[in-house]
Design a protein around this motif. Structure first.
Motif, PDB file in Angstrom:
ATOM      1  N   ASN A  85     -38.093-116.822  37.800  1.00 41.28           N
ATOM      2  CA  ASN A  85     -37.510-116.406  36.732  1.00 41.28           C
ATOM      3  C   ASN A  85     -37.110-117.306  35.732  1.00 41.28           C
ATOM      4  OD1 ASN A  85     -37.478-113.482  37.968  1.00 41.28           O
ATOM      5  ND2 ASN A  85     -35.969-114.060  39.261  1.00 41.28           N
TER       6      ASN A  85
ATOM      7  N   GLU B 165     -43.572-110.069  26.650  1.00 40.46           N
ATOM      8  CA  GLU B 165     -42.682-109.838  27.705  1.00 40.46           C
ATOM      9  C   GLU B 165     -41.787-108.344  27.568  1.00 40.46           C
ATOM     10  OE1 GLU B 165     -42.171-111.552  30.189  1.00 40.46           O
ATOM     11  OE2 GLU B 165     -43.753-113.125  29.858  1.00 40.46           O
ATOM     12  N   GLU B 166     -41.440-108.156  26.434  1.00 38.72           N
ATOM     13  CA  GLU B 166     -40.608-106.904  26.194  1.00 38.72           C
ATOM     14  C   GLU B 166     -41.494-105.732  26.183  1.00 38.72           C
ATOM     15  OE1 GLU B 166     -37.411-106.355  25.619  1.00 38.72           O
ATOM     16  OE2 GLU B 166     -37.345-108.612  26.131  1.00 38.72           O
TER      17      GLU B 166
ATOM     18  N   ARG C 147     -40.858-120.794  26.254  1.00 41.32           N
ATOM     19  CA  ARG C 147     -39.520-121.178  25.734  1.00 41.32           C
ATOM     20  C   ARG C 147     -39.149-122.248  26.737  1.00 41.32           C
ATOM     21  NH1 ARG C 147     -37.410-116.974  24.486  1.00 41.32           N
ATOM     22  NH2 ARG C 147     -36.121-116.522  26.364  1.00 41.32           N
ATOM     23  N   HIS C 148     -39.118-121.875  27.997  1.00 40.18           N
ATOM     24  CA  HIS C 148     -38.686-122.911  28.925  1.00 40.18           C
ATOM     25  C   HIS C 148     -39.567-124.108  28.948  1.00 40.18           C
ATOM     26  CE1 HIS C 148     -36.910-124.156  32.954  1.00 40.18           C
ATOM     27  NE2 HIS C 148     -38.104-124.297  33.375  1.00 40.18           N
TER      28      HIS C 148
ATOM     29  N   THR D 140     -32.909-117.495  30.252  1.00 40.58           N
ATOM     30  CA  THR D 140     -33.053-117.229  28.875  1.00 40.58           C
ATOM     31  C   THR D 140     -32.001-117.984  28.044  1.00 40.58           C
ATOM     32  OG1 THR D 140     -30.995-115.854  29.472  1.00 40.58           O
ATOM     33  CG2 THR D 140     -33.038-114.685  29.208  1.00 40.58           C
ATOM     34  N   GLU D 141     -32.748-119.331  27.917  1.00 40.84           N
ATOM     35  CA  GLU D 141     -32.088-120.428  27.160  1.00 40.84           C
ATOM     36  C   GLU D 141     -32.306-120.441  25.656  1.00 40.84           C
ATOM     37  OE1 GLU D 141     -33.935-124.158  28.980  1.00 40.84           O
ATOM     38  OE2 GLU D 141     -35.575-122.653  29.495  1.00 40.84           O
ATOM     39  N   ASP D 142     -31.349-121.106  25.226  1.00 46.49           N
ATOM     40  CA  ASP D 142     -31.566-120.929  23.595  1.00 46.49           C
ATOM     41  C   ASP D 142     -32.346-122.327  23.313  1.00 46.49           C
ATOM     42  OD1 ASP D 142     -29.908-119.067  23.021  1.00 46.49           O
ATOM     43  OD2 ASP D 142     -28.100-120.148  23.068  1.00 46.49           O
TER      44      ASP D 142
ATOM     45  N   SER E 187     -39.657-117.477  21.168  1.00 48.77           N
ATOM     46  CA  SER E 187     -38.617-116.366  21.195  1.00 48.77           C
ATOM     47  C   SER E 187     -39.065-115.135  21.643  1.00 48.77           C
ATOM     48  CB  SER E 187     -38.188-116.050  19.453  1.00 48.77           C
ATOM     49  OG  SER E 187     -39.180-115.331  18.922  1.00 48.77           O
ATOM     50  N   LYS E 188     -40.442-114.928  21.991  1.00 52.85           N
ATOM     51  CA  LYS E 188     -41.067-113.803  22.506  1.00 52.85           C
ATOM     52  C   LYS E 188     -41.096-114.240  24.043  1.00 52.85           C
ATOM     53  CE  LYS E 188     -42.873-111.874  18.279  1.00 52.85           C
ATOM     54  NZ  LYS E 188     -43.971-111.139  17.614  1.00 52.85           N
ATOM     55  N   CYS E 189     -41.288-115.492  24.449  1.00 53.48           N
ATOM     56  CA  CYS E 189     -41.654-115.709  25.869  1.00 53.48           C
ATOM     57  C   CYS E 189     -40.828-116.615  26.521  1.00 53.48           C
ATOM     58  CB  CYS E 189     -43.266-115.916  25.772  1.00 53.48           C
ATOM     59  SG  CYS E 189     -43.811-116.323  27.552  1.00 53.48           S
ATOM     60  N   PRO E 190     -40.122-116.103  27.564  1.00 57.71           N
ATOM     61  CA  PRO E 190     -39.167-116.916  28.369  1.00 57.71           C
ATOM     62  C   PRO E 190     -39.999-118.186  28.914  1.00 57.71           C
ATOM     63  CG  PRO E 190     -38.631-114.788  28.973  1.00 57.71           C
ATOM     64  CD  PRO E 190     -40.035-114.733  28.276  1.00 57.71           C
TER      65      PRO E 190
END
Length: 530
Positions: A279, A75-76, A248-249, A282-284, A242-245
């Motif tokens: 979109n 993603e980055e 993570r979602h 960006t949740e923890d 941690s690297k991919c929203p």
């Protein structure tokens, strides 16, 4: 002048680190270079200096993207590519990097567009890399086709004895949807009729951890080695999240074994390769949440229900595959899973009707009811499938317990089968009811059919193997162990055409249509890769 010297030093250092493949340090230095370069751009007036700084900035974003790509921080890396392309939308190196990133994110059609765009550039770099570009284009076309159609074929790999690298697979989601389940929480449901052996889904793991675990003197896997393996697995999942929203979602939406009925029912489109227009927040996602999710949703590769294809049977593996987490357990499953590389392949082990929930086995369904009940407890639930309910009702029959105890004591398995079949006739069992009990006592059936002495002694007093196999498949779907017993009988009797066709039909429910008929025949003739 001082700032230009600093820029030159940072550029040289970053390039050196990149060439040494010190990705983390190169990212740090490129970040400093980019920051300083952007400051200078805001203060520069002369056109020649602007163009020079923009060119340096574009290359730095591109190189940082490459370093992040190597660290699988896709993603980055994608953001860096877009920054570089805003400066120069024909930058060769950036377009290639972006294509590779999109390919790794399973966005096959977008990656294809990217590589085709590169091919359209009139540049010396493009002409010198035609073979590489055409290779990427063909790969994108192939994976895009597989993702849309599900026409996977691992026949060459099978025919070659699983030698070499695993076949190239892509993400595929078939005719399924996510709905509330009567079994538990949410489930995966078919939207169309699905034939035996047809693909339901193919998906790559968020993370896997594999190793050859040492065994203690009692045959139990070493506890310390398992703990190390588990820790490594948690770290890998945490890193991917941690690297991919998106990852993570989706992990945040998985069950932790509590309040199942209150969980949101996600749209199936979120799990498909080309998820556009979303979109992800960006949740923890803290480690405790990840631990709870993995405790409930991790799949073990060596499970009976998920025989690993290939020569990696010595390995003990564990992984997290997102969409399969929504598939509930049944002791009368209609699907099974195969592990090929880092992919899980879920296929129909018997006919699945439109609207029917997809289920596979979390544990061994060729076990008696009492054993399955114990195994369900270790998973933290009580199975209430039709088979378990029926067998629980039948537990009141004293004959069942007597037959079970007799088998445990080592009585003649032919006698045990004869008694079981007589009881089923007396109780007027029909169809799947017979299949349920034959599956529960499969150990006795398999021992009997593989013993020439038992077959000769009991003759027609016990049923022939073929109708037993048919009733088992109807009740619990295809199973490799049942197929093996049938194949061994075929090898002894000379592999008649009709018998081989029966084995191939059963093999469809075990290995699926990803193995074509000729390769499946070879697999069976080899004794099902023993």
């Amino acid at each position: 002048m001082e700032e230009e010297t600093t820029l030159q030093q940072l550029r040289s250092k970053a390039t050196e680190l990149l060439l040494r493949e010190d990705w983390n340090e190169s990212i740090k230095v490129y970040s400093k270079f980019i920051s300083l370069c952007q400051q200078l751009l805001s203060n520069t007036i002369q056109q020649s200096d602007l163009l020079k700084l923009q060119k340096s900035l574009c290359l730095s974003f591109s190189n940082r993207a490459e370093a992040r790509f190597r660290l699988r921080d896709f993603e980055e890396a994608l953001k860096d590519c877009d920054e570089a392309l805003q400066i120069d939308n024909t930058h060769f190196k950036t377009l290639v990097c972006k294509g590779k990133i999109l390919l790794n994110l399973n966005r096959y059609s977008l990656a294809l567009d990217c590589f085709k765009g590169v091919l359209g550039l009139e540049s010396q770099q493009c002409n010198g890399n035609l073979e590489m570009l055409n290779g990427f284009i063909e790969k994108c076309k192939k994976l895009d086709y597989l993702s849309r159609t599900g026409n996977f074929d691992v026949s060459d790999w099978i025919s070659g004895g699983f030698s070499g690298v695993c076949p190239e697979l892509g993400e595929f989601v078939g005719n399924v949807e996510i709905k509330r389940s009567e079994i538990s929480g949410r489930g995966l449901f078919s939207t169309k009729n699905i034939d035996v052996g047809s693909l339901i889904l193919v998906t790559k793991a968020v993370a896997t951890e594999r190793c050859i675990l040492p065994k203690c003197s009692n045959g139990v896997l070493g506890e310390n080695a398992q703990l190390v393996m588990w820790k490594n697995f948690i770290d890998k999942v945490n890193e991917s999240a941690s690297k991919c929203p998106k990852i993570r979602h989706l992990i945040s939406k998985l069950s932790i074994g509590e309040n199942e009925d209150d969980l949101e029912v996600p749209d199936i489109s979120l799990f498909k390769p080309e998820t556009e227009g979303v979109n992800f927040p960006t949740e923890d996602l803290d480690v405790d949440k990840i631990l709870s999710v993995l405790d409930v949703n991790s799949l073990v590769e060596e499970a009976v229900s998920s025989k690993v294809l290939g020569k990696n049977s010595d390995y003990y593996g564990i992984g997290l595959w997102l969409l399969p987490c929504l598939i509930n357990h049944s002791c009368s499953p209609n699907a099974r899973r195969l592990h090929i590389g880092d992919y899980v392949v879920v296929l129909a082990s018997r006919v699945v009707k439109a609207g029917e929930e997809i289920t596979f086995a979390y544990y061994d369904v060729l076990s008696p009811f009492s054993k399955r009940k114990e195994m369900a407890k270790t998973w933290g639930f009580q199975c209430e499938c039709k088979r378990c309910k029926y067998e629980e009702e039948m537990q009141s029959k004293p004959e069942i317990g007597e037959i079970e105890k007799g088998i445990e004591r080592g009585v003649d398995v032919g006698c045990a089968i004869f008694r079981l079949e007589e009881c089923m006739r007396r109780w007027v069992m029909r169809g799947k009811e017979k299949g349920y009990f034959r599956a529960s006592f499969w150990k006795a059936f398999s021992e009997a059919y593989e013993s020439e002495k038992t077959v000769r002694r009991w003759g027609r007093k016990i049923p022939a193997l073929e109708p037993i196999v048919d009733s088992l498949v109807e009740a619990v779907g295809g199973d490799e162990r049942v197929l093996k017993v049938l194949v061994r009988k075929l090898k002894k009797s000379g592999n008649g055409f009709a018998e081989m066709e029966r084995a191939i039909k059963l093999g469809r429910g075990v290995y699926g249509k990803i193995v074509k008929k000729q390769a499946l025949r070879i697999l069976l003739e080899l004794g099902v890769h023993e």
